[in-house]
Write a protein that holds these residues in place. Structure first.
Motif, short mmCIF file in Angstrom:
data_model
loop_
_atom_site.label_atom_id
_atom_site.label_comp_id
_atom_site.label_asym_id
_atom_site.label_seq_id
_atom_site.Cartn_x
_atom_site.Cartn_y
_atom_site.Cartn_z
N PHE A 542 0.84 -1.19 0.00
CA PHE A 542 0.00 0.00 0.00
C PHE A 542 0.88 1.25 0.00
CE2 PHE A 542 -2.05 -3.26 2.79
CZ PHE A 542 -3.06 -3.64 1.90
N ASP A 543 0.28 2.38 -0.32
CA ASP A 543 0.93 3.66 -0.12
C ASP A 543 1.03 3.88 1.38
OD1 ASP A 543 1.66 6.31 0.19
OD2 ASP A 543 0.28 7.09 -1.31
N ARG A 544 2.23 3.77 1.90
CA ARG A 544 2.41 3.75 3.35
C ARG A 544 2.30 5.13 3.99
NH1 ARG A 544 7.48 0.16 4.90
NH2 ARG A 544 8.59 1.73 3.69
N SER A 545 2.19 6.18 3.18
CA SER A 545 1.99 7.51 3.74
C SER A 545 0.53 7.94 3.68
CB SER A 545 2.87 8.54 3.01
OG SER A 545 2.50 8.61 1.64
N ALA A 546 -0.36 7.03 3.25
CA ALA A 546 -1.78 7.33 3.15
C ALA A 546 -2.57 6.39 4.06
CB ALA A 546 -2.25 7.17 1.69
N PRO A 547 -3.81 6.74 4.39
CA PRO A 547 -4.63 5.81 5.19
C PRO A 547 -4.76 4.46 4.49
CG PRO A 547 -5.66 7.98 5.08
CD PRO A 547 -4.50 8.02 4.11
N LEU A 548 -4.71 3.40 5.26
CA LEU A 548 -4.78 2.05 4.70
C LEU A 548 -6.19 1.72 4.22
CD1 LEU A 548 -2.65 0.23 7.41
CD2 LEU A 548 -1.93 0.78 5.07
N PRO A 549 -6.33 1.07 3.08
CA PRO A 549 -7.68 0.71 2.60
C PRO A 549 -8.37 -0.30 3.51
CG PRO A 549 -6.00 -0.33 1.24
CD PRO A 549 -5.28 0.62 2.14
N THR A 550 -7.58 -0.97 4.34
CA THR A 550 -8.14 -1.96 5.27
C THR A 550 -8.58 -1.34 6.59
OG1 THR A 550 -5.96 -2.37 6.20
CG2 THR A 550 -6.64 -3.75 4.34
N GLY A 551 -8.19 -0.06 6.82
CA GLY A 551 -8.26 0.46 8.17
C GLY A 551 -7.13 -0.13 8.99
N GLY A 552 -7.05 0.22 10.26
CA GLY A 552 -5.99 -0.32 11.11
C GLY A 552 -4.68 0.41 10.89
N SER A 553 -3.59 -0.30 11.13
CA SER A 553 -2.28 0.33 11.07
C SER A 553 -1.25 -0.64 10.51
CB SER A 553 -1.84 0.80 12.46
OG SER A 553 -1.77 -0.30 13.35
N LEU A 554 -0.11 -0.09 10.14
CA LEU A 554 0.97 -0.88 9.55
C LEU A 554 2.20 -0.78 10.45
CD1 LEU A 554 1.61 -2.57 6.97
CD2 LEU A 554 2.66 -0.49 6.04
N GLU A 555 2.61 -1.91 11.01
CA GLU A 555 3.81 -1.96 11.83
C GLU A 555 4.98 -2.29 10.91
OE1 GLU A 555 2.82 -4.75 14.90
OE2 GLU A 555 1.47 -3.33 15.90
N GLN A 556 5.94 -1.39 10.84
CA GLN A 556 6.93 -1.43 9.78
C GLN A 556 8.27 -2.01 10.25
OE1 GLN A 556 5.27 2.78 8.24
NE2 GLN A 556 7.22 2.20 7.34
N ALA A 557 8.73 -3.00 9.51
CA ALA A 557 10.04 -3.58 9.82
C ALA A 557 11.14 -2.57 9.58
CB ALA A 557 10.28 -4.83 8.98
N ASP A 558 11.00 -1.76 8.52
CA ASP A 558 12.05 -0.77 8.25
C ASP A 558 11.99 0.38 9.25
OD1 ASP A 558 9.64 -0.04 7.03
OD2 ASP A 558 10.61 1.13 5.47
N GLY A 559 10.78 0.86 9.58
CA GLY A 559 10.67 1.93 10.56
C GLY A 559 11.25 1.54 11.90
N THR A 560 10.99 0.31 12.32
CA THR A 560 11.51 -0.18 13.59
C THR A 560 13.02 -0.38 13.52
OG1 THR A 560 9.37 -1.28 13.90
CG2 THR A 560 11.15 -1.90 15.39
N ALA A 561 13.52 -0.89 12.40
CA ALA A 561 14.96 -1.07 12.24
C ALA A 561 15.67 0.28 12.20
CB ALA A 561 15.25 -1.85 10.97
N TRP A 562 15.06 1.27 11.52
CA TRP A 562 15.66 2.60 11.50
C TRP A 562 15.85 3.13 12.92
CZ3 TRP A 562 18.18 3.83 7.49
CH2 TRP A 562 17.71 3.70 6.19
N MET A 563 14.84 2.90 13.77
CA MET A 563 14.93 3.40 15.14
C MET A 563 15.98 2.63 15.94
SD MET A 563 13.29 6.10 15.65
CE MET A 563 13.20 6.20 17.43
N ALA A 564 16.13 1.35 15.66
CA ALA A 564 17.21 0.60 16.32
C ALA A 564 18.57 1.17 15.92
CB ALA A 564 17.11 -0.88 15.96
N LEU A 565 18.75 1.47 14.63
CA LEU A 565 20.00 2.08 14.18
C LEU A 565 20.19 3.46 14.79
CD1 LEU A 565 22.51 2.09 12.37
CD2 LEU A 565 21.07 2.96 10.51
N TYR A 566 19.10 4.23 14.90
CA TYR A 566 19.15 5.55 15.52
C TYR A 566 19.67 5.42 16.96
CZ TYR A 566 17.49 10.45 15.92
OH TYR A 566 17.40 11.82 16.06
N CYS A 567 19.12 4.46 17.71
CA CYS A 567 19.58 4.22 19.08
C CYS A 567 21.06 3.90 19.13
CB CYS A 567 18.80 3.07 19.71
SG CYS A 567 17.15 3.48 20.24
N GLN A 568 21.49 2.99 18.25
CA GLN A 568 22.90 2.59 18.23
C GLN A 568 23.81 3.78 17.93
OE1 GLN A 568 23.13 -0.58 15.40
NE2 GLN A 568 21.99 -2.02 16.65
#
Length: 893
Positions: A542-568
């Protein structure tokens, strides 16, 4: 080496040597800054057809141009071949709506050389002798589908029989404000041909704006007396002072005003008799009354008419310097060029790794020249711009007006641009990668660029870093901390100077940005991040910067990994600073704990169906969380699943030894949070006294992810790591919502959809920035595992490599994109024989935005030397350092 002058390659350290530089954009039209439309359609509001006639509000553009650091006075080249309908003053390209794959420049120009101080600059523009096919390019590209190739300038036939001019523009500084300009015109065609060359000098219009602006006094250009055998244009500016532009006696001086031709564009009376397009109308259309006979104005050109024999060459000499100075065009002129070129040769000779071949040296030099040419003066006062759109800080959102939450933002700076035509505005994560590449050639500018977006005039009061001009409030990956630490380390290791002040200033500002991420992008509070598209455009289902057609939310492997790298990265910086200030002790623990929570969230204890790690596939995926609480893994094998590999950092024991009691505190933390014990073990693994590893992946996961990444049937291309697995060529991933199919298939080249404008594609091509992060992680992991851990590379080949050798292999494949092969072909140019066989084309290298996943051909922005300039950094690293620089300092087992 010959002693440098004070305007040599790196200047004299005062900053005065950088007063003048290649700070002029190649496109100001079609930008958000110039958009005053009611609906926010920037491309249509200010099209290319208006650019020659309409004064810009916020900047200027030109061909191969320079300007002062505040873009008060500009100098560039205009051309006319006697056949074009308009004067060629700026590069032409298609708007987002006109191109079948989005916006795209349709010109051939090359940045051939540059030094950090701009003591020497060299630019080449290839100009057809046939009429430039403006309408043909628009019509044919508009008729083609997204599944068809783009229609390029070479395809039109205007370069047939080599009927074109090579126009080489060079600048050499005799002093910080004394710039020599040499224009060489080579007729590559079989017949004599005429070319009109108009070096053009003009002031940015700062005097014409209304009640919301602060208009400046109007400067003036006029004809002036000069030495015999020269013509002189005098430029008087209330801030910059007075300059003279000297040119040869044969030049015809033409003057007009940098003011809008309202009669042509809007059918209303213009504010002045002489307008911006007056010189073009005079030269091209022969209108005698469109230039000022009193030879005064705010825009002027020195008109030369050159008749160049077949295969022949003509050279023009000009000089811009302080008024009244001895600005000769004769004695000593060419010797200044010889000196500056010799200094540039010596500078790059020392920069190029020993043992590099001639072609490798050429690639490195042109990549870095492009980085230095892509500096641009960027003016944008958001409070003024929004007021001109009838908005105040207390206004409600207004349709079609962008960036209304950024009233505080003011830019009046030199900024490293991704591409001065296609992206003549900064992008936050691009800029971080630019700094890494620039650290090879200009460490001071690299540091300045990293601090720029963290200044109060850029950084939002809530801590957000502005993303890019089209939407400052969007989210780019948080790579600033990694880049800052990298640049700091490069300077420390190459010069011996550890700039703790830079590191501390950066760290303090990044603390607020890190807090913004934690508060805004972890809505469930579970340390699983939802950053949006995160720069990877169409990579997802999906277009990850737009509301999801399913509703709900998207938990992102890259977003979470980016934050792990940010912490490091923040942890690395804190460990460096704690040596000089023990108060950073607490922040070290803060980032260790943040990292442990984030890392553990990606693969919690037990084989659960709603976590990012898929044990069966041995890969990380995004998780779609539906409104009813169900979780679905979106099993797309993409760079999203490789990014967790990049969150791997090694810490040397002496770094941790500085912190008294850190080990005890971590053990107490583990006792309180047993679910994190596996993650924590990775932080403490290894032989006593050896390095420590923080990594989202343990050894088992690492080997499984690498088996996919290094498979030539999946991610490993002959030219680097693809952004999407080739597995999806035969097995596209599909997801159905309310009867509509959403599909991700392998696309090694351009996008076949209009998502994100259609000119960006993460579904198969090779992107340099992500490859650089993968290589960085492999080097870190090698620093922990050493020679004892080997993997098959390529997978299934039976060839085993340690992780340093894998990193080196990927870097070699990336370099192969630009280097000539045994047949003389550079993969970057696809199957184009002109770039393979013609001596006037084959050594000209463009550093595209991204590259075909199977054949390495360049795609996207064709001169985006920005993050693609990382190839120079990789050449430098692997050409200078061997495995000993990264090998663990003690034996692990």
């Amino acid at each position: 080496m010959k002693k440098e002058s004070r305007v040599g390659p790196t200047g004299d350290g005062s900053g005065r040597s950088r007063l003048w530089g290649p700070y002029l954009s190649e496109r100001q039209w079609g930008t958000v800054r110039e958009d005053y439309s009611p609906g926010g359609d920037a491309w249509s509001y200010f099209p290319h057809d208006h650019a020659r006639s309409r004064a810009y509000r916020w900047g200027e553009d030109g061909l191969g141009g320079i300007c002062d650091e505040k873009q008060r006075l500009c100098l560039s080249v205009a051309l006319w071949n006697g056949r074009d309908p308009i004067l060629k003053e700026r590069a032409f390209g298609l708007t987002n709506a006109e191109g079948n794959h989005g916006e795209d420049v349709k010109e051939y120009y090359f940045y051939l050389d540059a030094t950090p101080s701009h003591s020497y600059l060299k630019y080449l523009y290839k100009y057809p002798q046939a009429p430039y096919p403006y309408n043909d390019l628009v019509a044919v590209n508009g008729s083609r589908s997204r599944q068809e190739f783009e229609y390029e300038l070479l395809d039109t036939g205007v370069f047939a029989e080599q009927r074109y001019f090579d126009v080489t523009v060079e600048y050499a500084k005799a002093d910080h404000d004394d710039i020599l300009m040499r224009i060489t015109v080579d007729n590559r065609g079989p017949d004599e041909a005429t070319l009109h060359v108009l070096p053009t000098l003009w002031f940015r219009n700062t005097w014409s704006w209304g009640e919301h602006a602060s208009p400046a006094p109007k400067p003036v250009l006029r004809a002036a007396e000069g030495p015999r055998s020269t013509r002189t244009i005098r430029a008087d500016h209330p801030e910059l002072g007075s300059y003279d532009l000297r040119c040869g006696a044969s030049a015809e001086l033409l003057f007009t005003e940098n003011e809008t031709d309202k009669a042509r564009l809007f059918g209303t009376a213009s504010d002045t008799t002489y307008v911006k397009d007056g010189i073009g109308r005079h030269v091209v259309e022969g209108e005698p009354h469109t230039v000022n006979p009193t030879q005064e104005g705010t825009k002027a050109a020195a008109h030369h008419t050159l008749t160049v024999p077949a295969g022949g060459s003509e050279t023009l000499r000009l000089r811009l310097g302080p008024a009244g100075a001895q600005l000769t065009l004769a004695r000593g002129f060419d010797s200044v060029f010889r000196d500056r070129i010799a200094e540039a040769d010596a500078f790059y000779g020392e920069l190029t790794p020993k043992g590099a071949g001639e072609d490798e040296a050429r690639v490195l030099r042109q990549a870095l020249a492009g980085m230095l040419w892509s500096k641009q003066y960027y003016a944008f006062d958001l409070e003024t711009w929004l007021a001109e759109h009838h908005l105040t800080p207390w206004s409600l959102p207004k349709p079609g007006v962008r960036n209304r939450e950024w009233f505080h933002m003011v830019s009046d700076d030199i900024v490293s641009m991704p591409d001065k035509w296609e992206y003549p505005w900064f992008a936050a994560w691009d800029l971080a990668f630019h700094a890494v590449a620039l650290s090879v050639v200009d460490i001071d500018f690299a540091k300045q660029q990293l601090e720029l977006l963290l200044r109060d005039s850029f950084l939002h009061p809530n801590g957000q870093i502005p993303a890019y001009e089209w939407s400052f409030g969007d989210v780019n990956p948080p790579v600033h901390a990694w880049a800052a630490y990298f640049v700091y380390t490069v300077e420390k290791e190459t010069t011996g100077h550890a700039d703790h002040a830079f590191l501390e200033r950066t760290f303090q500002k990044l603390l607020t940005n890190f807090t913004w991420w934690v508060n805004r992008k972890d809505p469930s509070g579970r340390n699983v991040f939802q950053g949006g598209f995160l720069g990877l455009d169409n990579i997802g289902v999906f277009d990850r910067s737009a509301p999801l057609p399913t509703g709900g939310s998207l938990e992102q492997a890259d977003g979470t990994a980016w934050m792990a790298l940010y912490c490091q990265s923040m942890l690395q910086i804190a460990l460096e600073l704690v040596e000089h200030n023990e108060t950073y002790d607490e922040l070290v623990l803060k980032f260790v704990e943040h990292y442990l929570w984030i890392s553990a969230s990606m693969d919690r204890l037990g084989d659960l169906g709603d976590e990012l790690w898929d044990e069966e596939d041995g890969f990380f995926y995004d998780v779609l969380r539906l409104p009813d609480g169900q979780a679905v893994r979106l099993k797309v094998r993409s760079m999203v699943g490789l990014l967790p590999l990049c969150a791997s950092t090694v810490f040397q024991p002496q770094q941790l030894d500085r912190l008294s009691g850190l080990g005890d505190r971590l053990q107490r933390f583990a006792a309180r949070h047993p679910s994190l014990s596996v993650t924590l073990s990775q932080a403490t693994a290894g032989k006593a006294g050896g390095p420590r590893l923080l990594s989202v992946v343990d050894e088992k996961k690492l080997v499984r992810v690498l088996s996919r990444m290094l498979s030539e049937d999946e991610f490993l291309s002959p030219y680097g790591i693809r952004a999407l697995s080739r597995y999806h060529a035969e097995h596209p991933y599909t997801f159905w919502v309310h009867g509509q199919e959403y599909k991700v298939g392998y696309l090694p080249a351009e996008s076949d959809t209009g998502m994100f404008g259609g000119n960006s594609n993460w579904r198969g091509p090779v992107w340099l920035p992500m490859n650089a992060l993968v290589i960085r992680s492999l080097l870190h992991l090698y620093g922990f595992y050493g020679d004892e851990l080997t993997v098959e590379c390529p997978t299934g080949s039976g060839v085993r490599m340690n992780l340093f050798e894998v990193a080196q292999e990927i870097s070699t494949r990336l370099g192969r994109i630009f280097l000539r092969d045994e047949d003389g072909h550079r993969p970057v140019y696809g199957g184009q024989p002109l770039f393979r066989d013609d001596p006037h084309w084959r050594d000209l290298i463009s550093f595209y935005e991204y590259f075909h996943g199977d054949n390495g051909a360049g795609i996207g922005a064709s001169h985006q030397t920005g993050w693609t300039g990382l190839v120079a950094a990789l050449m430098k690293i692997f050409g200078t350092l061997g495995p000993d620089a990264f090998r663990p300092r003690t034996t692990r087992r």
